[in-house]
Design an enzyme around this catalytic site. Structure first.
Site, PDB file in Angstrom:
ATOM      1  N   GLU A  66       4.387   1.600   5.491  1.00 20.66           N
ATOM      2  CA  GLU A  66       5.172   0.704   6.348  1.00 20.66           C
ATOM      3  C   GLU A  66       6.556   1.275   6.614  1.00 20.66           C
ATOM      4  O   GLU A  66       7.060   1.263   7.737  1.00 20.66           O
ATOM      5  CB  GLU A  66       5.335  -0.671   5.680  1.00 20.66           C
ATOM      6  CG  GLU A  66       4.037  -1.391   5.398  1.00 20.66           C
ATOM      7  CD  GLU A  66       3.465  -1.062   4.022  1.00 20.66           C
ATOM      8  OE1 GLU A  66       3.529   0.124   3.607  1.00 20.66           O
ATOM      9  OE2 GLU A  66       2.944  -1.979   3.385  1.00 20.66           O
ATOM     10  N   ILE A  95       3.342   8.586   1.684  1.00 18.93           N
ATOM     11  CA  ILE A  95       3.609   9.991   1.377  1.00 18.93           C
ATOM     12  C   ILE A  95       4.095  10.049  -0.067  1.00 18.93           C
ATOM     13  O   ILE A  95       5.226   9.642  -0.364  1.00 18.93           O
ATOM     14  CB  ILE A  95       4.683  10.567   2.337  1.00 18.93           C
ATOM     15  CG1 ILE A  95       4.245  10.383   3.805  1.00 18.93           C
ATOM     16  CG2 ILE A  95       4.930  12.042   2.026  1.00 18.93           C
ATOM     17  CD1 ILE A  95       5.337  10.684   4.825  1.00 18.93           C
ATOM     18  N   GLU A  96       3.229  10.500  -0.960  1.00 16.47           N
ATOM     19  CA  GLU A  96       3.566  10.507  -2.388  1.00 16.47           C
ATOM     20  C   GLU A  96       4.289  11.804  -2.768  1.00 16.47           C
ATOM     21  O   GLU A  96       4.423  12.725  -1.955  1.00 16.47           O
ATOM     22  CB  GLU A  96       2.291  10.305  -3.218  1.00 16.47           C
ATOM     23  CG  GLU A  96       1.680   8.939  -2.918  1.00 16.47           C
ATOM     24  CD  GLU A  96       0.523   8.562  -3.832  1.00 16.47           C
ATOM     25  OE1 GLU A  96      -0.024   9.441  -4.526  1.00 16.47           O
ATOM     26  OE2 GLU A  96       0.178   7.357  -3.834  1.00 16.47           O
ATOM     27  N   CYS A 117       4.650  -4.055  -0.088  1.00 16.32           N
ATOM     28  CA  CYS A 117       5.439  -4.195  -1.320  1.00 16.32           C
ATOM     29  C   CYS A 117       6.774  -4.866  -0.997  1.00 16.32           C
ATOM     30  O   CYS A 117       7.164  -5.003   0.168  1.00 16.32           O
ATOM     31  CB  CYS A 117       5.647  -2.836  -1.981  1.00 16.32           C
ATOM     32  SG  CYS A 117       6.945  -1.834  -1.229  1.00 16.32           S
ATOM     33  N   CYS A 157       6.239   4.417   1.260  1.00 17.82           N
ATOM     34  CA  CYS A 157       5.105   3.601   1.703  1.00 17.82           C
ATOM     35  C   CYS A 157       4.827   3.817   3.196  1.00 17.82           C
ATOM     36  O   CYS A 157       5.716   4.186   3.968  1.00 17.82           O
ATOM     37  CB  CYS A 157       5.399   2.122   1.482  1.00 17.82           C
ATOM     38  SG  CYS A 157       5.406   1.602  -0.234  1.00 17.82           S
TER      39      CYS A 157
HETATM   40  N1  THU Z   1       1.749   1.739  -0.818  1.00 11.50           N
HETATM   41  C1  THU Z   1       2.044   1.647   0.514  1.00 11.50           C
HETATM   42  O1  THU Z   1       2.060   2.655   1.232  1.00 11.50           O
HETATM   43  N2  THU Z   1       2.322   0.424   1.016  1.00 11.50           N
HETATM   44  C2  THU Z   1       2.300  -0.737   0.305  1.00 11.50           C
HETATM   45  O2  THU Z   1       2.675  -1.762   0.816  1.00 11.50           O
HETATM   46  C3  THU Z   1       1.780  -0.732  -1.060  1.00 11.50           C
HETATM   47  C4  THU Z   1       1.769   0.601  -1.718  1.00 11.50           C
HETATM   48  C5  THU Z   1       1.433   3.052  -1.373  1.00 11.50           C
HETATM   49  C6  THU Z   1       2.479   3.629  -2.259  1.00 11.50           C
HETATM   50  C7  THU Z   1       1.667   4.565  -3.113  1.00 11.50           C
HETATM   51  O3  THU Z   1       1.528   5.803  -2.430  1.00 11.50           O
HETATM   52  C8  THU Z   1       0.292   3.904  -3.201  1.00 11.50           C
HETATM   53  O4  THU Z   1       0.257   2.958  -2.155  1.00 11.50           O
HETATM   54  C9  THU Z   1       0.039   3.228  -4.523  1.00 11.50           C
HETATM   55  O5  THU Z   1       1.041   2.350  -4.852  1.00 11.50           O
END
Ligand code: THU
Length: 136
Positions: A55, A43-44, A90, A53
Site C-alpha cells: 500500500e 518490498i522486503e 497494517c 508494504c
Molecule cells: N504487508 C503488506 O505489504 N501490506 C499489509 O498491509 C500487510 C503486510 C507485507 C509486509 C511484509 O512484506 C509481509 O506482508 C508480511 O508481513
C-alpha cells in the site's frame, strides 16, 4: 472504474512482490480521483525493518509523481501469492492513507478474487485518527 478492474490490477501488482523472507506477497492498486491507477507491491529487506508494504509503495509512487487526490485502494495478499483470505492494511499504512485521503469517502477494497471482495471506508478502519488538520 469498476471494482473488478482495480482487483485485477492489484493481483497483477502482487506478482512483482519481493517477499523472500515472509513469503507473503501483497499487491495494491491505488485509484486517483481522475481515474489513474498506481500499483504497489511489498518490498522486503534482509534487515527486516526497511520492508515497505504494498500500500505504501503505491502511495509513495503516486505522491512522488505529483498525485494527491485518491478515491480508492484495492489490496490483495497471500502466502506464496495464493489468495485464500482478505488482507487488511497494517496500522502504518492506514496512517499513510489518513495523510492524503478523506476518511469519510476513501474506499478500501479487500479482495480474494474478482467476485469476492469487501469494501470499507477509511474512517471505519482508522477511527479517531490523527491527521494533517491536527497540526494546522
Ligand atoms: N504487508 C503488506 O505489504 N501490506 C499489509 O498491509 C500487510 C503486510 C507485507 C509486509 C511484509 O512484506 C509481509 O506482508 C508480511 O508481513
Amino acid at each position: 472504474m469498476d471494482e473488478k478492474e482495480l482487483i485485477r490490477s492489484a493481483i497483477d501488482a502482487m506478482s512483482r512482490a519481493y517477499a523472500p523472507y515472509s513469503g507473503f506477497q501483497v499487491g495494491a492498486a491505488l485509484l486517483t480521483k481522475s481515474g489513474e491507477i498506481f500499483q504497489g507491491c511489498n518490498i522486503e529487506n534482509a534487515a527486516y525493518t526497511p520492508t515497505n508494504c504494498a500500500e505504501r509503495t503505491a502511495f509513495f509512487k503516486a505522491v512522488s509523481e505529483g498525485r494527491r487526490d485518491f478515491a480508492a485502494i484495492c489490496i490483495v495478499g497471500g502466502k506464496g501469492g495464493v489468495l485464500t483470505d482478505y488482507t487488511a492494511p497494517c496500522g502504518v499504512c492506514r496512517q499513510v492513507m489518513r495523510e492524503f485521503c478523506d476518511p469519510e469517502t476513501f474506499r478500501i477494497i479487500l479482495a480474494v478474487n474478482e467476485e469476492q471482495y469487501r469494501e470499507y471506508r477509511l474512517k471505519d478502519l482508522l477511527p479517531v485518527g490523527f491527521g494533517p488538520e491536527n497540526l494546522a
